[in-house]
Design a protein around this motif. Structure first.
Motif, mmCIF file in Angstrom:
data_model
loop_
_atom_site.group_PDB
_atom_site.id
_atom_site.type_symbol
_atom_site.label_atom_id
_atom_site.label_comp_id
_atom_site.label_asym_id
_atom_site.label_seq_id
_atom_site.Cartn_x
_atom_site.Cartn_y
_atom_site.Cartn_z
ATOM 1 N N SER A 61 15.942 42.132 -52.635
ATOM 2 C CA SER A 61 16.634 41.464 -51.527
ATOM 3 C C SER A 61 15.728 40.440 -50.849
ATOM 4 O O SER A 61 16.109 39.839 -49.846
ATOM 5 C CB SER A 61 17.087 42.504 -50.497
ATOM 6 N N ASN A 62 14.504 40.282 -51.394
ATOM 7 C CA ASN A 62 13.510 39.352 -50.851
ATOM 8 C C ASN A 62 13.040 39.729 -49.452
ATOM 9 O O ASN A 62 12.567 38.874 -48.693
ATOM 10 C CB ASN A 62 14.041 37.909 -50.836
ATOM 11 N N ALA A 63 13.177 41.022 -49.105
ATOM 12 C CA ALA A 63 12.587 41.490 -47.847
ATOM 13 C C ALA A 63 11.074 41.331 -47.912
ATOM 14 O O ALA A 63 10.412 41.144 -46.893
ATOM 15 C CB ALA A 63 12.965 42.946 -47.581
ATOM 16 N N THR A 64 10.538 41.415 -49.113
ATOM 17 C CA THR A 64 9.150 41.038 -49.366
ATOM 18 C C THR A 64 9.059 40.530 -50.789
ATOM 19 O O THR A 64 9.794 40.997 -51.673
ATOM 20 C CB THR A 64 8.173 42.209 -49.170
ATOM 21 N N GLU A 65 8.204 39.557 -51.015
ATOM 22 C CA GLU A 65 7.941 39.060 -52.369
ATOM 23 C C GLU A 65 6.572 39.525 -52.844
ATOM 24 O O GLU A 65 6.040 39.003 -53.826
ATOM 25 C CB GLU A 65 8.022 37.532 -52.394
ATOM 26 N N LYS A 66 6.017 40.496 -52.146
ATOM 27 C CA LYS A 66 4.714 41.045 -52.507
ATOM 28 C C LYS A 66 4.886 42.510 -52.882
ATOM 29 O O LYS A 66 4.852 43.391 -52.021
ATOM 30 C CB LYS A 66 3.737 40.922 -51.339
ATOM 31 N N PRO A 67 5.072 42.816 -54.168
ATOM 32 C CA PRO A 67 5.328 44.199 -54.578
ATOM 33 C C PRO A 67 4.239 45.180 -54.145
ATOM 34 O O PRO A 67 4.543 46.357 -53.896
ATOM 35 C CB PRO A 67 5.402 44.101 -56.104
ATOM 36 N N TYR A 68 2.989 44.723 -54.033
ATOM 37 C CA TYR A 68 1.925 45.659 -53.657
ATOM 38 C C TYR A 68 2.138 46.215 -52.250
ATOM 39 O O TYR A 68 1.622 47.282 -51.908
ATOM 40 C CB TYR A 68 0.548 44.992 -53.759
ATOM 41 N N ARG A 69 2.934 45.520 -51.423
ATOM 42 C CA ARG A 69 3.213 46.017 -50.080
ATOM 43 C C ARG A 69 4.103 47.258 -50.092
ATOM 44 O O ARG A 69 4.195 47.986 -49.107
ATOM 45 C CB ARG A 69 3.845 44.924 -49.226
ATOM 46 N N LEU A 70 4.773 47.488 -51.217
ATOM 47 C CA LEU A 70 5.582 48.705 -51.335
ATOM 48 C C LEU A 70 4.708 49.951 -51.277
ATOM 49 O O LEU A 70 5.198 51.033 -50.947
ATOM 50 C CB LEU A 70 6.367 48.690 -52.654
ATOM 51 N N GLN A 71 3.441 49.785 -51.596
ATOM 52 C CA GLN A 71 2.513 50.917 -51.561
ATOM 53 C C GLN A 71 2.462 51.518 -50.159
ATOM 54 O O GLN A 71 2.586 52.737 -49.970
ATOM 55 C CB GLN A 71 1.126 50.448 -52.008
ATOM 56 N N SER A 128 -2.458 37.881 -54.956
ATOM 57 C CA SER A 128 -2.989 36.674 -55.608
ATOM 58 C C SER A 128 -2.612 36.567 -57.077
ATOM 59 O O SER A 128 -2.813 35.522 -57.684
ATOM 60 C CB SER A 128 -4.519 36.578 -55.490
ATOM 61 N N PHE A 129 -2.054 37.650 -57.668
ATOM 62 C CA PHE A 129 -1.680 37.587 -59.076
ATOM 63 C C PHE A 129 -0.166 37.418 -59.219
ATOM 64 O O PHE A 129 0.603 37.764 -58.323
ATOM 65 C CB PHE A 129 -2.130 38.854 -59.813
ATOM 66 N N SER A 130 0.246 36.898 -60.371
ATOM 67 C CA SER A 130 1.674 36.734 -60.636
ATOM 68 C C SER A 130 2.365 38.087 -60.544
ATOM 69 O O SER A 130 1.863 39.100 -61.044
ATOM 70 C CB SER A 130 1.874 36.147 -62.034
ATOM 71 N N ILE A 131 3.550 38.112 -59.888
ATOM 72 C CA ILE A 131 4.253 39.389 -59.753
ATOM 73 C C ILE A 131 4.885 39.813 -61.072
ATOM 74 O O ILE A 131 5.272 40.978 -61.223
ATOM 75 C CB ILE A 131 5.319 39.337 -58.645
ATOM 76 N N ALA A 132 4.998 38.902 -62.027
ATOM 77 C CA ALA A 132 5.533 39.252 -63.345
ATOM 78 C C ALA A 132 4.445 39.962 -64.146
ATOM 79 O O ALA A 132 3.415 39.375 -64.465
ATOM 80 C CB ALA A 132 5.999 37.999 -64.072
ATOM 81 N N LEU A 142 16.718 54.527 -64.144
ATOM 82 C CA LEU A 142 16.413 53.208 -63.606
ATOM 83 C C LEU A 142 16.040 52.227 -64.713
ATOM 84 O O LEU A 142 15.316 52.574 -65.653
ATOM 85 C CB LEU A 142 15.274 53.307 -62.592
ATOM 86 N N GLU A 143 16.520 51.010 -64.568
ATOM 87 C CA GLU A 143 16.205 49.969 -65.539
ATOM 88 C C GLU A 143 14.840 49.362 -65.224
ATOM 89 O O GLU A 143 14.411 49.307 -64.074
ATOM 90 C CB GLU A 143 17.275 48.880 -65.509
ATOM 91 N N SER A 144 14.171 48.874 -66.253
ATOM 92 C CA SER A 144 12.835 48.283 -66.090
ATOM 93 C C SER A 144 12.911 47.031 -65.230
ATOM 94 O O SER A 144 13.943 46.356 -65.167
ATOM 95 C CB SER A 144 12.236 47.950 -67.454
ATOM 96 N N LYS A 145 11.805 46.753 -64.559
ATOM 97 C CA LYS A 145 11.707 45.596 -63.681
ATOM 98 C C LYS A 145 10.530 44.727 -64.117
ATOM 99 O O LYS A 145 9.478 45.246 -64.508
ATOM 100 C CB LYS A 145 11.519 46.031 -62.232
ATOM 101 N N THR A 146 10.715 43.417 -64.008
ATOM 102 C CA THR A 146 9.649 42.509 -64.444
ATOM 103 C C THR A 146 8.413 42.606 -63.559
ATOM 104 O O THR A 146 7.336 42.175 -63.955
ATOM 105 C CB THR A 146 10.150 41.049 -64.435
ATOM 106 N N TRP A 147 8.549 43.165 -62.359
ATOM 107 C CA TRP A 147 7.408 43.274 -61.449
ATOM 108 C C TRP A 147 6.764 44.662 -61.471
ATOM 109 O O TRP A 147 5.851 44.934 -60.698
ATOM 110 C CB TRP A 147 7.817 42.898 -60.020
ATOM 111 N N ILE A 148 7.258 45.540 -62.355
ATOM 112 C CA ILE A 148 6.652 46.859 -62.557
ATOM 113 C C ILE A 148 6.117 46.912 -63.982
ATOM 114 O O ILE A 148 6.877 46.762 -64.944
ATOM 115 C CB ILE A 148 7.661 47.998 -62.315
#
Length: 650
Positions: A90-100, A39-43, A18-24
């Motif tokens: 796919s913008n199903a969510t713009e909140k990466p922490y919700r992936l938890q 509340s923090f930048s996803i980058a 897997l390639e690196s992601k700016t939000w990981i």
């Protein structure tokens, strides 16, 4: 070749890197991901402060003696990771922490599938494609708990003398042969019930009385919660809708299989009753507000000066000792504590000890740490009333959140409010506050700053939390002030910690009992109280202003929030109670004739009214109008956002 053999051969194939992601922030191929908290930048990247990150953990058990990260399950792991990446991209969510939470539900499903396969003598699944429609249906149905099984677990817990430990839970699970997912649901519902008759926890035992603020009756707790099941189905449906590029995805849509809300009604006989945030009894709310204001006014400065004096005395008295000695010398801490005179302003608090890492409650006196806890809770209560915002927004307050305008001298509290449910962006809100709250807020900010400074932590106020985690007991009672431990990373208090402090304040403040029980208010209830009072006292005409005030995305959401119209008697009681409080603190109120009649009936004297309620609860849009001779206007822009602004009266 059998299906199993085919899957095994896949595990030896070239697994994509897997390639690196700016939000990981870390390596995407690790056993966990670090992504931005709300509340923090996803980058994010490797230099992002740990306090800004949360973990999505893949190293979880999915079958007996098997972890998702084992080589055997490499196809399963890579497909789950690819699915999570697709959800964000796919913008199903713009909140990466919700992936938890989504990932957790993926793993719960796999565990349930493997448990059923194990009972049938089958090996665990090696790919998502092995999950069948029957597997998903059985998993969803696990949220409907057999009443007999549920209450059998309740009876077993009742026989225990102490709070159940992990081994106790495991024995109960084995005794009734309950499947893992079903048992985890039972355990969650019981432990989160807030009902001391049902479950004795450290939290319920720390309260002096039974909790009148319980949400649900015991007799319906075995039933499924419709909203919870809908969320679960929505999460696992991502395995189908976000399956682009997966090696071996599932072949059907869990959502379509269930049939949406109509399908759930067919699957389950009944659901738990839908419960909104409970409305605080007026006397409870006003008692807490007035007690909080009194605590802040009476003890704020003295508490800080007392702590500074204790720290200085300790440093002077132990300068010759090694730090390793000080870390272990608890007795010396207490001895030196008693050598410093308690300020006379603090004598009513009856502070007799410094504090212990494991506090014990006493009816007769407080420790210094307990007094500071009350100080934190009282400030939180005041700010919850003033801002009417969500608990997270209050916990995220920075130390520079209290501002005074150089132009008009009026005061504001500045906080971040969630802009929508789908992204991480927050809207900055300026809300008017009373001068008195502004002054108390600055004093609290100074206390917060000192707690970090004593560990040689110096950050800008704009980058520091008002409710810093240095308010916790271990940080308060320590006397070696080393800033080398990872625990000393500045962060904000958790919502669970804050709720515990509020519970303690309710007991200390002696909130009036209701049928022998005490209403232990939760953080969100002040927000709902504001909404209901505002909605009803504006004769249901202030819905647009209220929607903006609460930060809702739609008027429908606001109406649902405030629509539980209390009885006319409840509203009358609200007005009368607020009027009484105002009279007691020498405030004048002005309202219209209709409300004046209610006050007259209650035989209140000399009350002049307007729509501004007690300044601690409802804030000063009208006060600003009175001071500046301005008019307030509300405007909807593009059919969505509502803004307000002031103009001079010509």
């Amino acid at each position: 070749m059998s299906d199993l053999a085919k899957q095994l051969s896949l595990t030896t194939a070239n697994i994509p890197f897997l390639e690196s992601k700016t939000w990981i922030a870390n390596d995407v191929n690790n056993d966990y991901w670090e992504v931005a908290k709300t509340s923090f930048s996803i980058a994010v990247d490797s230099s992002t402060p740990k306090a800004h990150l949360t973990k999505i953990i893949f190293n979880k058990a999915i079958c007996p003696n098997g972890l998702l990260t084992d080589d055997l399950f490499s196809i399963l792991l890579i497909d789950i990771k690819l699915c999570l990446i697709n959800i964000v991209e796919s913008n199903a969510t713009e909140k990466p922490y919700r992936l938890q939470g989504i990932c957790r539900n993926f793993i719960y499903l796999i565990v349930a599938v493997n448990e059923s396969r194990n009972e049938s003598g089958l090996s665990p699944i090696l790919s998502l494609s092995q999950i069948t429609e029957e597997d998903v249906l059985e998993y969803v149905k696990s949220y409907d708990i057999d009443a007999e099984v549920f209450f059998a677990v309740v009876d077993e817990l009742a026989d225990l003398k102490n709070t159940p430990k992990k081994v106790d839970w495991e024995k109960i699970k084995a005794k009734f042969s309950i499947k893992s997912k079903t048992f985890s649901i039972i355990k969650h519902r019981i432990t989160n019930s807030k009902n001391s008759d049902l479950y004795r926890s450290k939290n319920t035992e720390s309260k002096k009385f039974g909790d009148a603020n319980t949400k649900r009756e015991i007799n319906e707790m075995h039933l499924p919660n419709k909203k919870t099941v809908q969320n679960i189905v929505a999460d696992i449906n991502h395995l189908f809708t976000s399956s682009n590029g997966l090696i071996s995805p599932i072949s059907f849509s869990p959502y379509e299989l269930i049939g949406g809300e109509e399908g759930l009604v067919c699957i389950f006989k009944s659901f738990q009753n839908e419960i909104k945030t409970s409305v605080i009894p007026l006397e409870v709310a006003l008692h807490l507000i007035s007690t909080s204001l009194k605590f802040q006014t009476s003890y704020s400065n003295a508490l800080l000066e007392y702590l500074k004096a204790l720290d200085l005395h300790y440093k002077d008295s132990t300068a010759h000792l090694a730090k390793s000695t000080l870390k272990k010398d608890c007795d010396r801490r207490e001895e030196l504590f008693h050598e410093v005179a308690i300020p006379k302003e603090l004598l009513p608090l009856k502070i007799e000890i410094l504090g212990l890492e494991k506090e014990t409650k006493s009816q007769n006196y407080l420790s210094l740490t307990q007094a500071i806890y009350l100080y934190v809770a009282s400030m939180y209560i005041l700010l919850a009333c003033i801002s009417a915002t969500r608990e997270l927004s209050i916990l995220l307050l920075n130390r520079n959140c209290f501002e005074k305008s150089p132009l008009d001298g009026l005061c504001d509290i500045v906080f971040k409010q969630v802009k929508s449910n789908t992204n991480n962006r927050l809207r900055t809100i300026y809300r008017p506050i009373h001068d008195r709250i502004y002054t108390l807020g600055l004093q609290f900010s100074e206390f917060s700053q000192y707690l970090e400074n004593r560990f040689n932590i110096y950050h800008e106020d704009s980058e520091s939390y008002l409710f810093t985690n240095f308010f916790t007991i271990k940080k308060i009672i320590t006397r070696h002030f080393d800033c080398t431990d990872e625990e000393l990373i500045a962060n904000h208090l958790s919502d669970d910690t804050m709720q515990t402090l509020i519970d303690q304040f309710c007991d200390w403040a002696e909130v009036p009992l209701i049928d022998g029980k005490r209403w232990y208010v939760n953080e969100h209830q002040f927000r709902r109280l504001f909404a209901i009072l505002y909605f009803n006292l504006t004769d249901e005409k202030g819905i647009e202003e209220l929607s903006w005030f609460l930060g809702h995305e739609s008027l429908e959401m606001t109406f649902h929030y405030a629509e539980q119209n209390p009885s006319s008697e409840w509203i009358d009681e609200a007005i009368i109670s607020i009027s009484k409080r105002a009279a007691n603190i020498n405030q004048n109120l002005n309202v219209d004739e209709e409300i004046a009649k209610v006050v007259e009936v209650s035989k209140e004297k000399s009350l002049k009214l307007n729509l501004q309620l007690e300044s601690v609860v409802y804030q000063a849009i009208n006060d600003r109008i009175k001071r500046t001779n301005e008019e307030v206007h509300f405007e909807r822009v593009d059919g969505s956002d509502i803004y307000f602004y002031f103009t001079k009266v010509k």
